[in-house]
Enzyme design. Structure first.
Site, short mmCIF file in Angstrom:
data_model
loop_
_atom_site.label_atom_id
_atom_site.label_comp_id
_atom_site.label_asym_id
_atom_site.label_seq_id
_atom_site.Cartn_x
_atom_site.Cartn_y
_atom_site.Cartn_z
N SER A 21 0.81 -1.22 0.00
CA SER A 21 0.00 0.00 0.00
C SER A 21 0.84 1.26 0.00
O SER A 21 0.32 2.36 -0.18
CB SER A 21 -0.92 0.01 1.23
N GLY A 22 2.15 1.12 0.24
CA GLY A 22 3.01 2.28 0.35
C GLY A 22 3.25 2.70 1.79
O GLY A 22 4.00 3.64 2.05
N VAL A 24 4.24 1.74 6.02
CA VAL A 24 5.37 1.08 6.67
C VAL A 24 5.11 -0.41 6.90
O VAL A 24 6.04 -1.22 6.83
CB VAL A 24 5.70 1.79 8.01
N CYS A 113 -13.62 -4.13 1.25
CA CYS A 113 -12.41 -4.01 0.43
C CYS A 113 -11.52 -5.24 0.59
O CYS A 113 -11.04 -5.80 -0.39
CB CYS A 113 -11.65 -2.75 0.81
N CYS A 210 -10.39 5.67 3.14
CA CYS A 210 -9.35 6.00 2.17
C CYS A 210 -9.86 6.74 0.96
O CYS A 210 -9.16 7.58 0.40
CB CYS A 210 -8.62 4.73 1.75
#
EC number: 2.8.1.13
Length: 393
Positions: A21-22, A24, A113, A210
């Site tokens: 997801s980008g 951490v 999701c 999101c």
């Protein structure tokens, strides 16, 4: 001999797709598996129009996140792909989110999701790429059962546990999923990210929801389901009109602030009646319910759900992600599933999830769950509550 992911063969011959997801967590997952010698492929999903969300602090899966995931993949030396899932995400998540609010519910879009996009479509893609497993950065764990299947258990870090959002994972999906961070704390994850020198080591955690670029979920609902923003009445438990509102989507069960009614005692939203566009309010005591009706049950415990429900079973349930599991009894009542809470629970809203566990604390096993359709008290069956309240809850 099994490797660290409980798969046959050495890591070097085991391909794993990591959902990146980008953030951490997923970045550390990818770096950890790469360091252990696995054949890692990173995939990032483009889920929605990133225009407004790209620079919003705390946004998830926004444009900057795609760049961050790509940077991490380059840093650790793995191939990285971005897949356009916008149409799937809109159909499976955003449309259902808006429709749920229009029905007077309080949806949890992350569950849909995970179930419909990440764990269904992405798992299929991973298998098409020849991967033996799909790994994510979720804080939940799985354990190999004697028959080779997987059991989902709560994360070691109780404050970060995400099992509530993953209850709808099917047994087949669970067998192919891996959660390398499930036995770590968030602090340990960040320390690993620093050790791997990841550019996202200090990145802020993502926040829900999101796909709401402004942070105002009502903007999405007003655009997609304008009927949910039509004015209506605010009534008490007896049906007396106390005031008016500008759309039921502005309210959720349990809400106290922003009702806009002056009263001698605090008033809470007790129910939402979408058909009549009524917001029903009452004292805090009216929020406590001990009987919940569920739909769309997913069972990932031992045996079959039909056998368990027919015989009845004591277990523990969560109706909100932030609440500890509460003791309850699961059973069938005619053709629908009921959960009776021994101590009751406040603010139970249709649309939310009711998740089953086998223990109240520790790394309890997740047994499944369902979505709430009604919440009431046993006495409601005797007709002691206001008719509109019974119809709405």
């Amino acid at each position: 001999m099994l490797n660290s992911l409980d798969l046959e063969g050495p890591p070097s011959s085991t391909r794993v797709v990591v959902a990146m997801s980008g953030g951490v967590d997923s970045s550390t997952t990818a770096a950890l598996l790469k360091a252990e010698g696995y054949d890692v492929i990173g995939i990032t999903l483009q889920l929605y129009d990133h225009g407004e969300a790209t620079h919003r602090k705390g946004a998830c899966c926004a444009g900057q996140d795609i760049h961050d995931a790509r940077d991490v993949a380059e840093r650790i030396g793995i191939p990285h792909y971005v897949l356009d899932y916008e149409s799937r995400f809109r159909e499976s998540v955003i449309d259902r989110f808006a429709e749920s609010y229009a029905l007077g519910e309080t949806p949890v879009p992350c569950i849909e999701c995970n179930r419909s996009v990440k764990f269904r479509d992405l798992l299929t893609t991973a298998q098409e790429l020849g991967a033996q497993a799909l790994a994510t950065g979720h804080y939940v764990a799985s354990r190999r059962q004697p028959d080779g299947s997987r059991a989902m258990v709560c994360a070691a870090d109780a404050d970060r546990d995400q099992s509530y959002f993953l209850f709808a994972t099917t047994q087949d999906q669970l067998n192919h999923l891996r959660f390398p961070l499930g036995d770590m704390t968030k602090a340990q994850t960040r320390e690993l990210a620093r050790r791997f020198d990841l550019p996202v080591a200090e990145k802020h955690d993502s926040q829900d929801i999101c796909f709401v670029p402004t942070g105002r979920y009502t903007d999405v609902i007003e655009r997609m389901r304008p009927n949910a923003m039509l004015p209506g009445d605010i009534v008490d438990l007896r049906g007396r009109v106390l005031g008016h509102h500008q759309g039921i989507a502005n309210f959720t069960v349990g809400q106290r602030r922003g009702i806009g009614i002056a009263a001698s005692m605090p008033l809470y939203v007790v129910a939402l009646d979408a058909a009549s566009r009524q917001v029903i309010v009452g004292p805090r005591a009216a929020l406590r319910k001990n009987l919940i009706t569920l739909r769309d049950i997913n069972w990932i415990g031992d045996g079959t759900f039909d056998d368990v429900a027919r015989e009845g079973r004591d277990l523990y349930i969560k109706v909100r992600s932030t609440r500890p599991p509460q003791p309850a009894h699961l059973r069938m009542n005619g053709d629908h599933c009921e959960v009776e809470l021994f101590a009751g629970e406040e603010g139970v809203s249709p649309g939310q999830a009711c998740v089953f566990y086998d223990a109240p604390t520790g790394q309890a096993r997740v047994l499944g769950g369902g979505f709430i359709t009604h919440a009431s008290n046993n006495s409601d069956r005797a007709g002691t509550h206001h008719l509109a309240l019974r119809a709405a809850i």
